[in-house]
Design a protein around this motif. Structure first.
Motif, short mmCIF file in Angstrom:
data_model
loop_
_atom_site.label_atom_id
_atom_site.label_comp_id
_atom_site.label_asym_id
_atom_site.label_seq_id
_atom_site.Cartn_x
_atom_site.Cartn_y
_atom_site.Cartn_z
N VAL A 1 0.84 -1.20 0.00
CA VAL A 1 0.00 0.00 0.00
C VAL A 1 0.88 1.25 0.00
O VAL A 1 1.95 1.26 0.60
N ASP B 1 0.33 4.84 1.32
CA ASP B 1 -0.53 5.74 2.09
C ASP B 1 -0.16 7.18 1.77
O ASP B 1 -0.75 7.79 0.90
N ARG C 1 -3.20 2.02 -3.71
CA ARG C 1 -2.78 3.42 -3.56
C ARG C 1 -3.95 4.18 -2.96
O ARG C 1 -5.09 4.03 -3.40
N LYS C 2 -3.63 4.99 -1.95
CA LYS C 2 -4.65 5.81 -1.28
C LYS C 2 -4.51 7.27 -1.73
O LYS C 2 -3.46 7.68 -2.22
N ASP D 1 -6.93 1.72 -6.63
CA ASP D 1 -7.01 2.99 -5.90
C ASP D 1 -8.16 2.85 -4.93
O ASP D 1 -9.30 2.60 -5.34
N PRO E 1 -10.15 4.23 -1.12
CA PRO E 1 -10.34 5.42 -0.27
C PRO E 1 -9.45 5.38 0.97
O PRO E 1 -8.89 4.35 1.32
N ASN E 2 -9.37 6.51 1.62
CA ASN E 2 -8.54 6.66 2.81
C ASN E 2 -9.23 6.05 4.02
O ASN E 2 -9.67 6.75 4.91
N GLU E 3 -9.34 4.74 4.03
CA GLU E 3 -9.95 4.00 5.12
C GLU E 3 -8.91 3.07 5.74
O GLU E 3 -7.90 2.77 5.11
N THR F 1 -12.13 -3.33 5.17
CA THR F 1 -11.99 -2.30 6.19
C THR F 1 -12.19 -2.93 7.55
O THR F 1 -13.08 -3.76 7.75
#
Length: 184
Positions: A105, A107, A134-135, A151, A153-155, A176
């Motif tokens: 990942v 971040d 990729r975030k 791609d 989300p920012n979770e 998640t």
């Protein structure tokens, strides 16, 4: 371990095992085409890239060498300070080689940006990056990522190499983590 084994620790599955497998086959085909007739060294970033590296390497149709690095950026809380320590360096000399960094990942991209610069200073023919995830924060760093699985989300995600407190890396999917697990 699968989704039912996680009970209420899993909030939702974002990327299934089948989607990961299909995307890795696509990435391997792209890499095979780009490096046809060329020497390739895969550099996995420990510990998270173990799953991606193993499955990606098995998907390649030509021989590729593998090596590993472990790096750590540390700072207050969960924010990278940009100060990076090499915990395990490469065993191979990469001068004149085509290097493909394999990540689980990206971040913030800060540590990876430092790593790319460090490896480029060693005189390889090329340095490229392949990541499973990729975030959005990674877009804030000037970092060219040639091969991207997904791609997301920012979770807070776990599975397929991604962990929380060294757990959940062995999930065959990416999901998640329920907030009650990490907000304790």
């Amino acid at each position: 371990m699968d989704a039912k084994d996680m009970g209420d620790a899993l909030e939702k599955v974002l990327v299934t095992e089948e989607q990961i497998e299909a995307r890795l086959k696509e990435l391997a085909a792209e890499i095979d085409a780009d490096y046809a007739g060329k020497d390739l060294l895969l550099v996995g970033v420990l510990k998270g890239a173990v799953m991606v590296m193993a499955d990606l390497a098995r998907g390649l149709s030509h021989a590729a060498e593998m090596d590993w690095m472990a790096v750590s950026s540390y700072g207050a809380g969960t924010t990278s300070s940009g100060v990076v320590r090499i915990l395990k360096d490469l065993e191979a000399d990469i001068s004149g080689r085509n290097v493909l960094i394999v990540e689980d990942v990206i971040d913030s991209g800060l540590t990876l940006s430092w790593l790319v610069g460090n490896l480029r200073s060693r005189g390889p023919s090329s340095v490229e990056v392949c990541t499973m995830v990729r975030k959005p924060l990674a877009f804030d760093v000037d970092l060219d990522v040639k091969y991207i699985g997904f791609d997301l989300p920012n979770e807070f995600i776990v599975g397929y190499g991604l962990d929380y407190a060294e757990k959940y890396r062995n999930l065959p999917f990416i999901g998640t983590l329920a907030p009650q697990v990490y907000e304790r």
